[in-house]
Design an enzyme around this catalytic site. Structure first.
Site, PDB file in Angstrom:
ATOM      1  N   ALA A 175     -13.270 -20.104 -76.799  1.00 40.99           N
ATOM      2  CA  ALA A 175     -12.877 -21.099 -77.803  1.00 40.99           C
ATOM      3  C   ALA A 175     -14.033 -21.395 -78.754  1.00 40.99           C
ATOM      4  CB  ALA A 175     -12.430 -22.391 -77.114  1.00 40.99           C
ATOM      5  N   HIS A 205      -8.723 -18.341 -63.746  1.00 46.99           N
ATOM      6  CA  HIS A 205      -8.014 -18.882 -64.906  1.00 46.99           C
ATOM      7  C   HIS A 205      -8.037 -20.407 -64.906  1.00 46.99           C
ATOM      8  CE1 HIS A 205      -5.588 -14.882 -64.799  1.00 46.99           C
ATOM      9  NE2 HIS A 205      -6.764 -14.745 -65.379  1.00 46.99           N
TER      10      HIS A 205
END
Ligand SMILES: Cc1cc2nc3c(=O)[nH]c(=O)nc-3n(C[C@H](O)[C@H](O)[C@H](O)COP(=O)(O)OP(=O)(O)OC[C@H]3O[C@@H](n4cnc5c(N)ncnc54)[C@H](O)[C@@H]3O)c2cc1C
Length: 514
Positions: free
Chosen positions: A16, A453
Site C-alpha cells: 500500500a 494474509h
C-alpha cells in the site's frame, strides 16, 4: 533534529505505502517515504527473490537478510505456541517476499463492507489501474499498461499437482473459470501471477523505481518509526527510534497489519487500560489491534511419483486455485483449495526439495478474530500476536468439512496418478482424526497454519461502530492529519490472497489524498 518540507509522510514502503507514495508524488505532493528496512533500487535486488518460487529466497539466509522481520511471532490458535510470522521489510515490503499470486477478491467483499467510497464501482477502476493483464486486459473490469504485470501460466507448464487438483476438483463437480479476477470469479481457475518474463515484480519495481526521478519523492530506508508526533490533536510528523523527528502536514501509516497498529499504540491510540499498564499516555481510546484475521490453512501432503516431482528449484510453486462455496447457507466463495507443486505455502514449515506436494484448504470467510498488543513501548520490540484462528465454532465446523473434502480430492483417481505410496502414511495424524469431529477439531487447532494474509488490526468502518479505528477515508478517529492505509484497515480478510487488494487501497487513497 527536526526535518521539514514534506506534504505527506508515508510510513512503510510495502504494497500500500509504495503505491500511495508514488501516486501522490506523481500528482505533485512532496512525499517522504520512511521504511524500517533497507532501501534499494530494483537492479540491486538479490537475484534469488526474482525466482518464480518464493521459497528459493525465503529459505536462503543471505537473500533474506534484512528483508524479513525475523523476530516476529504469532500464535495461530490458542492451542499453539508462537511461531515465525512472515512479513517483508525494506523497499517493497511484503510484496518483495510474497508468493507473487495476483488474485482479486470477489466484489461481494466490497458489497459486504458497505463502506462509502469502497463499493465495487469505486474499487474496480483501481484494480484495473494497478495492472497490466496479459490475457484479459481488454475486458472493461481489467487494465492494460498499469504498473503490475498479471499473467497466468499456460497449462502445458503447470506442475503435476496443479493439473491433478484441477482435474480432481472438476471431477468432484467444481466449475471452471478462466479468469478468477472477473468481478464474481469462482471455481477452478489458473492462479494469476504478478511477474514479468518469470521474474518477480514487487511494488518497489512497479511503483517506486519510476517515481524516484520525479523530484517529489524521497525514500528513506533503515528508519524505524517509533510513534506519531502531535501538536494538540493534530499529527505533525513522526519520531524515529533513533530520536530523529520528521514533520509533514499529513502522516499516513502503511506499516502493515502488525506494525501500523503497533505505531498507533506507541502513540497513545488504543485500548486505554493496556496502554496505561505499559506507561504510555492515552491520547485516544480505540480498538487498535483488535480483530485480526488471516486465512486458516490445512494441508494434505501428497507423496509424489517420480514423474510428478518438480524439475528445477525455480518451478512455480502453485498455478491453480479453487474458490468455492461450502453450502447453500454459507457465504458465497467462503472456501479455497490450493495446490502446491512443492510444499512451500506454509513457508515457515517449508521443506524444499522433498518429493512431496500438497493440497491445501483455507477459509476465505472467517468469524474468528485475533488480537495484537504491545510487549513494551520499545519500538524495537515486536508486538504480541494471538491470531485465535478457528476460535469461533462456525469456523471450526467449516474447516472440518473443508479438510474432509480436501482428503476426498486427494483420494480421487486424478490425484492417484501423481501419487507414489500411501497418503495415509504421509499424513498419519490427520487420517487418525478424520472420522471423529472431536479428534479432528483437536488436530486442526494443533496444526492449522496461516496463509500470510493478515488483515483487520485497524479496522475501517462507521465512525460510531465500536470496532472502528479508521473511517472510510482511512482517517484515524479522534485525531487530525493521521491516516492508516494498508491491509490492517480491511474490515475483514478478503476472499483472496491479499496483495492486489492492498495495492488497490494505496492507489485509491492516493486519489483521495492528493
Ligand atoms: C511470505 C508471504 C507470502 C505472501 N504471498 C502472497 C501472494 O502470493 N499473493 C498475495 O496476494 N498476497 C501474499 N501475501 C500477502 C501480501 O503480500 C500482503 O498482504 C501485502 O503485501 C501487505 O501489504 P501492506 O502494505 O499492508 O504491508 P507490507 O507490504 O508488509 O508493508 C509494510 C512495510 O512497513 C514497514 N514498516 C513496518 N514497521 C515500520 C516502522 N515502525 N517504521 C518504518 N517502516 C515500518 C515494513 O518494513 C514493510 O516494508 C504474502 C505475504 C507474505 C509475508
Amino acid at each position: 533534529m527536526a526535518s521539514t518540507g514534506w506534504d505527506i509522510i508515508v510510513v512503510g514502503a510495502g504494497s500500500a505505502g509504495a503505491a500511495l507514495a508514488a501516486r501522490t508524488a506523481e500528482k505533485g505532493a512532496r512525499v517522504l517515504l520512511v521504511e524500517a528496512g533497507p532501501d534499494y533500487r530494483s537492479a540491486e535486488m538479490h537475484e534469488a527473490w526474482r525466482s518464480p518460487n518464493p521459497a528459493v529466497a525465503l529459505l536462503d539466509p543471505q537473500a533474506a537478510e534484512g528483508l524479513v522481520w525475523t523476530e516476529l511471532a504469532t500464535a495461530r490458535t490458542d492451542r499453539q505456541q508462537p511461531g515465525l510470522y512472515w512479513r517483508g521489510r525494506g523497499a517493497g515490503g511484503s510484496s518483495a517476499i510474497n508468493g507473487q499470486i495476483a488474485i482479486r477478491p470477489p466484489m461481494a467483499d466490497f458489497e459486504e463492507w458497505g463502506l462509502p467510497g469502497w463499493a465495487p464501482d469505486d474499487v474496480l477502476p483501481y484494480f484495473a489501474k494497478l495492472e497490466d493483464d496479459a490475457q484479459f486486459g481488454d475486458e472493461p473490469y481489467h487494465g492494460r499498461g498499469g504498473p503490475t504485470p498479471v499473467w497466468r501460466m499456460p497449462r502445458a507448464d503447470w506442475g503435476a499437482v496443479d493439473t491433478a487438483l484441477a482435474q480432481a476438483a472438476r471431477a468432484a463437480g467444481h466449475g471452471w473459470t478462466e479468469d478468477v479476477n472477473a468481478p464474481r470469479g469462482s471455481g477452478v481457475s489458473p492462479y494469476p501471477i504478478n511477474s514479468r518474463d518469470g521474474r518477480r515484480v514487487s511494488v518497489n519495481d512497479a511503483y517506486l523505481e519510476r517515481a524516484r526521478d520525479l523530484g517529489t519523492l524521497t525514500v528513506r530506508g533503515d528508519a524505524l518509526v517509533d510513534r506519531v508526533l502531535f501538536d494538540g490533536d493534530r499529527a505533525v510528523g513522526v519520531r524515529l527510534a533513533d530520536g530523529g523527528e520528521l514533520r509533514a502536514g499529513t502522516v499516513v501509516l502503511s506499516a502493515g497489519v502488525i506494525h501500523s497498529p503497533a505505531i498507533l499504540l506507541r502513540s497513545g491510540i488504543g485500548p486505554a487500560a493496556r496502554l496505561r499498564e505499559l506507561g504510555i499516555g492515552v491520547r485516544h481510546q480505540l480498538p487498535v489491534g483488535q480483530g485480526m484475521q488471516d486465512h486458516p490453512l490445512a494441508l494434505v501432503a501428497i507423496p509424489l511419483a517420480e514423474h510428478a516431482r518438480r524439475r528445477t528449484p525455480h518451478d512455480r510453486h502453485t498455478n491453480v486455485c479453487v474458490r468455492w462455496t461450502s453450502g447453500p447457507d454459507a457465504p458465497e466463495n467462503d472456501m479455497m483449495f490450493v495446490g502446491l507443486n512443492e510444499s512451500v505455502l506454509a513457508m515457515a514449515a517449508a521443506t524444499p526439495g522433498l518429493p512431496t506436494g500438497s493440497y491445501g484448504v483455507w477459509l476465505n470467510k472467517n468469524d474468528s478474530r485475533g488480537e495484537l498488543t504491545l510487549a513494551s513501548a520499545d519500538p524495537a520490540a515486536d508486538p504480541v500476536v494471538r491470531q485465535r484462528m478457528l476460535s469461533d465454532p462456525r469456523d471450526l465446523a467449516r474447516m472440518r468439512a473443508g479438510v474432509r473434502a480436501l482428503v476426498e480430492l486427494a483420494l480421487r483417481p486424478e490425484t492417484a496418478r501423481i501419487t507414489e505410496g500411501s497418503l495415509e502414511k504421509e499424513n498419519p495424524a490427520l487420517f487418525a482424526a478424520l472420522d471423529s469431529d472431536a479428534a479432528l477439531d483437536d488436530h486442526l487447532l494443533a496444526t492449522v497454519l496461516d496463509a500470510q494474509h493478515g488483515t483487520s488490526t485497524c479496522r475501517m468502518g462507521a465512525s460510531d461502530a465500536p470496532e472502528t479505528v479508521v473511517d472510510s477515508e482511512c482517517r484515524v478517529l479522534g485525531v487530525d492529519g493521521l491516516r492508516v492505509v494498508d491491509a490492517s484497515v480491511f474490515p475483514s480478510v478478503p476472499r483472496a490472497n491479499t496483495n492486489l487488494a492492498t495495492i488497490m487501497a494505496g492507489e485509491l487513497m492516493a486519489d483521495r489524498l492528493a
